[in-house]
Design an enzyme around this catalytic site. Sequence first.
Site, PDB file in Angstrom:
ATOM      1  N   CYS A  78     -11.248   8.256 -10.977  1.00 10.52           N
ATOM      2  CA  CYS A  78     -11.268   8.058 -12.423  1.00 10.52           C
ATOM      3  C   CYS A  78     -12.500   7.301 -12.908  1.00 10.52           C
ATOM      4  CB  CYS A  78      -9.996   7.340 -12.862  1.00 10.52           C
ATOM      5  SG  CYS A  78      -8.516   8.176 -12.264  1.00 10.52           S
ATOM      6  N   HIS A  96      -9.801   0.583 -19.501  1.00  8.31           N
ATOM      7  CA  HIS A  96      -9.325   1.679 -18.656  1.00  8.31           C
ATOM      8  C   HIS A  96      -7.893   1.995 -19.070  1.00  8.31           C
ATOM      9  CE1 HIS A  96      -9.286   4.409 -15.336  1.00  8.31           C
ATOM     10  NE2 HIS A  96      -8.275   3.783 -14.742  1.00  8.31           N
ATOM     11  N   GLU A 113      -6.009  -5.422 -15.470  1.00  6.60           N
ATOM     12  CA  GLU A 113      -7.213  -5.341 -16.308  1.00  6.60           C
ATOM     13  C   GLU A 113      -7.206  -6.437 -17.366  1.00  6.60           C
ATOM     14  OE1 GLU A 113      -9.939  -2.066 -18.736  1.00  6.60           O
ATOM     15  OE2 GLU A 113      -7.872  -1.540 -18.158  1.00  6.60           O
ATOM     16  N   LYS A 145      -6.647   5.952 -24.282  1.00  9.31           N
ATOM     17  CA  LYS A 145      -5.774   6.806 -23.464  1.00  9.31           C
ATOM     18  C   LYS A 145      -4.377   6.913 -24.071  1.00  9.31           C
ATOM     19  CE  LYS A 145      -7.949   6.326 -18.894  1.00  9.31           C
ATOM     20  NZ  LYS A 145      -8.981   5.300 -19.120  1.00  9.31           N
ATOM     21  N   HIS A 150      -4.995  10.501 -19.753  1.00 10.61           N
ATOM     22  CA  HIS A 150      -5.979  10.097 -18.747  1.00 10.61           C
ATOM     23  C   HIS A 150      -6.715  11.329 -18.228  1.00 10.61           C
ATOM     24  CE1 HIS A 150      -8.103   8.066 -15.754  1.00 10.61           C
ATOM     25  NE2 HIS A 150      -7.127   7.489 -15.068  1.00 10.61           N
ATOM     26  N   PHE A 174      -8.782   5.369  -8.247  1.00 13.67           N
ATOM     27  CA  PHE A 174      -8.097   5.264  -6.953  1.00 13.67           C
ATOM     28  C   PHE A 174      -9.141   5.062  -5.855  1.00 13.67           C
ATOM     29  CE2 PHE A 174      -3.899   7.839  -7.730  1.00 13.67           C
ATOM     30  CZ  PHE A 174      -3.484   6.861  -8.601  1.00 13.67           C
TER      31      PHE A 174
END
Length: 411
Positions: free
Chosen positions: A163, A303, A314, A335, A340, A399
């Site tokens: 991502c 994010h 975060e 998002k 996403h 990831f």
Amino acid sequence: MTRRVVVTGLGAVSPVGLTVDETWNNLLAGTSGAAPITKFDASNQQVRFACEVKGFDAQLYIDRKEARRYDLFAQYAIAAAHQAVMESGLDTGARDKTRVGVVLGSGIGGMQTFEDNCRAFITQGPDRVSPFFVPMFIPNMSAGLVSMRYGFQGPNFAPVSACASSAHAIGESYRMIREGMADAMVTGGSEAAITGLTVAAFANMKAMSTRNDDPAKASRPFDTDRDGFVLGDGGAAVVLESLEHAEARGATILGEVIGYGLSGDAYHMSAPAPEGEGAQRAMRMCLEAGGIDPARVGYINAHGTSTPLGDIAETQAVKAVFGDHARQLVFGSTKSMTGHLLGGAGALEFVVALQSVRHGVIPPTINHDTPDPQCDLDCAPNVKRERAIDVALSNAFGFGGHNATLAVTGV
């Protein structure tokens, strides 16, 4: 001597719009792109909704024969890149095309192509595998196709960092221009991962929201009732140039990239490091590399995936990096509307960050109904926020512990 790097073109294909302007206006309006899946029969899936791109016509950008030979992720990338290149005038304005590169990232590449050919191989045998399978599937192909389209012969590759892929693409393009390896870059990324196999895989990981009865309310970053991310398709592209190159050809300058940071968690395949430690280092590197006083930052496009652990980590990272100033800035997640986009997310959210600086308005974080006490920063809940912004950051974390932060300012 390092060079200043400016933005001269933007392009986007997203779940809430087929252009930058359409996407931007729908984000400001708080429009959700989530709806029941139409790309395949999802009736037997745990998750039956996503943020699909709606009404996309590849033939606005490529002919019908080409479209059959390009996976959808590459079609999205070509469309976004075309929009950005046309706005910048780089197609005819580049002084030396060997000094113009293309870096477009994707986390997965041609997933539908992969599924289709696996099915053909298993059910019909090896002779039924398409001769176009490899060039349609490999994630680097969008960068190759865009370079061929315009004859750009400079640096050309495709980051694949989950991502964070398209954020890394923009960051590395920025670095190459600063260091004199190129004069201009077409950069960003795309994804087309709403397929049966991908949805099943993420659902079985328990990573996605299962709010099938109300898709538009499913992506809810920083809300107590969040239960996972919503998968989205699309992508974005930007044209970056050295200030000298842009000025020499009379290009319109939309903003300036002034920082880039990246780090690795070295912690877990999918979970963030405790207290967002890796994210902290990416943000600090971005600020330090750009000589940016943290007090200048007015907006962080988070994010913010709407996952239980990720949103908390975060938030903790932003508090650690910005201290008291964390409560003075807006830390929001688009998002909540786009879902996403995986490898395409970083580029789209960089475009949003730049648009916020340009227009002095921040999109809302929708579906913020019950604030999580552990996610207690101002996310512009449910309503856009008008505010003059000096510097905006965009975070992208993938990831594997891949972290990237970009900083942009106005002109």
